[in-house]
Design an enzyme around this catalytic site. Structure first.
Site, short mmCIF file in Angstrom:
data_model
loop_
_atom_site.label_atom_id
_atom_site.label_comp_id
_atom_site.label_asym_id
_atom_site.label_seq_id
_atom_site.Cartn_x
_atom_site.Cartn_y
_atom_site.Cartn_z
N GLY A 131 -22.65 -108.99 2.50
CA GLY A 131 -22.46 -110.19 1.70
C GLY A 131 -22.32 -111.42 2.58
N GLU A 141 -14.84 -127.50 -11.70
CA GLU A 141 -14.55 -126.26 -12.42
C GLU A 141 -13.06 -126.21 -12.76
OE1 GLU A 141 -18.10 -123.47 -10.56
OE2 GLU A 141 -16.08 -123.24 -9.79
N GLY A 165 -20.56 -122.13 -7.18
CA GLY A 165 -20.70 -122.89 -5.96
C GLY A 165 -19.60 -122.59 -4.97
N TRP A 186 -24.54 -112.68 -6.75
CA TRP A 186 -24.21 -112.84 -8.17
C TRP A 186 -23.41 -114.11 -8.43
CZ3 TRP A 186 -23.67 -108.19 -11.77
CH2 TRP A 186 -24.56 -107.18 -11.42
N HIS A 241 -12.60 -113.20 -15.02
CA HIS A 241 -13.35 -114.42 -15.35
C HIS A 241 -13.37 -114.54 -16.86
CE1 HIS A 241 -16.44 -117.44 -15.62
NE2 HIS A 241 -16.40 -117.59 -14.30
N HIS A 254 -13.21 -109.85 -12.35
CA HIS A 254 -14.13 -110.69 -11.58
C HIS A 254 -13.82 -110.76 -10.09
CE1 HIS A 254 -16.97 -113.88 -10.82
NE2 HIS A 254 -16.03 -114.70 -10.41
N ARG A 314 -7.17 -116.62 -8.25
CA ARG A 314 -8.04 -117.39 -7.37
C ARG A 314 -8.54 -118.65 -8.05
NH1 ARG A 314 -13.39 -117.82 -6.90
NH2 ARG A 314 -13.94 -115.93 -8.05
N ARG A 350 -8.49 -120.04 -14.36
CA ARG A 350 -9.12 -118.88 -14.98
C ARG A 350 -8.14 -117.92 -15.64
NH1 ARG A 350 -13.69 -117.42 -10.38
NH2 ARG A 350 -15.15 -119.07 -10.96
N SER A 370 -13.81 -118.41 -3.43
CA SER A 370 -14.14 -117.09 -2.88
C SER A 370 -15.18 -117.19 -1.76
CB SER A 370 -14.64 -116.16 -3.98
OG SER A 370 -15.73 -116.74 -4.67
N GLU A 415 -13.79 -110.53 0.35
CA GLU A 415 -12.99 -110.12 -0.81
C GLU A 415 -12.17 -108.87 -0.57
OE1 GLU A 415 -13.51 -109.21 -5.60
OE2 GLU A 415 -15.28 -109.75 -4.42
#
Length: 433
Positions: free
Chosen positions: A15, A115, A51, A47, A238, A345, A380, A284, A385, A369
């Site tokens: 990743g 966000e 951003g 995925w 999420h 999530h 978070r 979230r 992330s 992660e």
């Protein structure tokens, strides 16, 4: 067959964290091996939609980003980690740009979105497929680099430590066993340093936004090897995963709410104002709990995310991939509110590391992660992330470079042992504490 491969540095995971570290080390003429559980494209990074959060505007500040992060984490974050990460944010974003990542621009500047939980617009993005854009850029660079060897379809089984082998001295990580899923062979990787970048464990939940590879392998291996693990009770949900029988794990980016999307009940009534003064842009965990509460209260299967009040041109230009994907399920987000439910999530805890990405097992690092760095606390903040992946990959890089001489000496430096000491690699899997 139990073959053996030697490498100065072994990165487990392909990743953003793993690719970033591997590329930085390779650019300094260090040889690196990358193990990927499946193909390079199968990790969680690709995925990610929204951003990367960083202070990139004169109207923003490190103090504001840190405060938002602490607030989202219910003040259970480690302040020194939060400060370290947010202050290193602009530099790692610039590094991505230097690698060729094409973020969305408006005229002569990068577009920043907002966000939930953020007090400013600070999310740099590549339309609504940021993770994919970043991952493709770095994967391409790594595949072309002569100092990087990629091992596809390798599942890490267990870490090899000096204590497990009965060797004297401080317990240290010497490599790992991995299963080549294509051939069925167990391969022994001997490494001067091992870096776990294996992602989280959201697939332990029935409903998750993560791919099937997010099974917590690295966290489990580190625990069996004696590493400290923390905060695994904090799994972030999420709030807006598409609710559709054929839409497996499809996330509706938080940026949709950041650009004006509203959460509604089945009867069209907004509800977030009853749960938090920030409404649809609350963090979230608050939004996910609010949706869960309203679903249980009403008996409905889902709630709805509505951005139809924005122009079709705006929606299609800002969320092209989400728009096209929803059309496949018969949903036109320019006209239809989208049915959504919360889903697992992000794993906020994991392998304990310091600010240099070192675990408490010598010669073993962990990034991304799979870690518990103290950045996230109990929850978070959106788009922190990928930022954490970048900052701690850079931290590991810097620490490894300080010991470059001992790492790059060559095969004679690499840990050597009589493999007859371990007659059956499978025996190492059942080590317990």
């Amino acid at each position: 067959m139990n073959a053996s491969i030697q490498t100065p540095i072994l990165v487990v995971g392909s990743g953003l964290a793993g690719l970033t570290l591997a590329l930085k080390l390779a650019e300094q003429n260090l040889e690196v091996c990358i193990l990927a559980k499946s193909g390079l494209e199968t990790g969680s990074t690709a995925w990610a939609q929204g951003g990367i959060a960083a202070v990139l505007s004169s109207e923003d500040s490190f103090e504001s980003h840190a405060a938002d992060t602490m607030n989202a984490g219910v003040e259970l974050n480690h302040p020194e980690t939060v400060d370290y990460v947010v202050r290193n944010g602009p530099a790692v974003i610039q590094w991505l740009i230097d690698q060729g990542t094409e973020f969305t621009r408006v005229d002569d500047h990068y577009h920043l979105t907002r966000e939930g939980g953020h007090s400013h617009r600070r999310i740099i993005h590549a339309a609504d497929a940021t993770g994919l854009a970043v991952h493709q850029t770095l994967a391409s660079r790594c595949q072309e680099h002569p100092n990087i060897r990629l091992y596809d379809s390798y599942v890490a089984i267990d870490l090899i430590t000096s204590r497990k082998l009965g060797l004297p001295g401080t317990n240290r990580c010497l490599g790992l066993y991995a299963l080549n899923t294509a051939s069925g062979d167990i391969i022994t990787f001997k490494a001067g340093r091992v870096v776990l970048a294996t992602g989280g464990c959201s697939k332990v939940y029935l409903y998750t936004s993560h791919p099937d590879t997010s099974t917590g392998d690295g966290i489990a291996m580190a625990w069996r090897a004696g590493c400290s693990i923390g905060n695994l009770e904090f799994t972030q949900c999420h709030p807006t995963c598409l609710y559709h029988p054929h839409a497996k794990s499809f996330l509706i980016s938080e940026a949709v709410r950041g650009e004006g999307g509203k959460l509604l009940l089945a009867n069209g009534e907004p509800f977030m104002h009853r749960h938090d003064e920030r409404g649809d842009l609350a963090p979230r965990d608050i939004v996910a709990r609010a949706i869960d509460y309203e679903i249980k209260k009403s008996g409905e299967d889902c709630v709805y995310l509505d951005i139809t009040h924005r122009s079709p041109e705006f929606i299609r230009s800002h969320f092209p991939n989400i728009y096209k994907r929803c059309l496949k399920f018969g949903l036109d987000m320019t006209r239809d509110p989208l049915p959504v439910v919360p889903a697992a999530h992000f794993t906020c805890g994991g392998i304990y590391t310091d600010l240099k990405a070192r675990t408490d097992l010598a010669q073993l690092y962990a990034i991304g992660e799979c870690t518990f760095t103290g950045l996230h606390g109990a929850n978070r903040l959106a788009s922190n992330s990928l930022l954490e992946c970048l900052v701690f990959a850079d931290a590991a890089f810097r620490d490894l470079m300080k010991n470059r001489e001992s790492i790059e000496i060559g095969p004679e430096f690499l840990p050597s042992w009589d493999e007859s000491q371990v007659s059956d690699p499978d025996e190492q899997i059942v080590v317990s504490h």
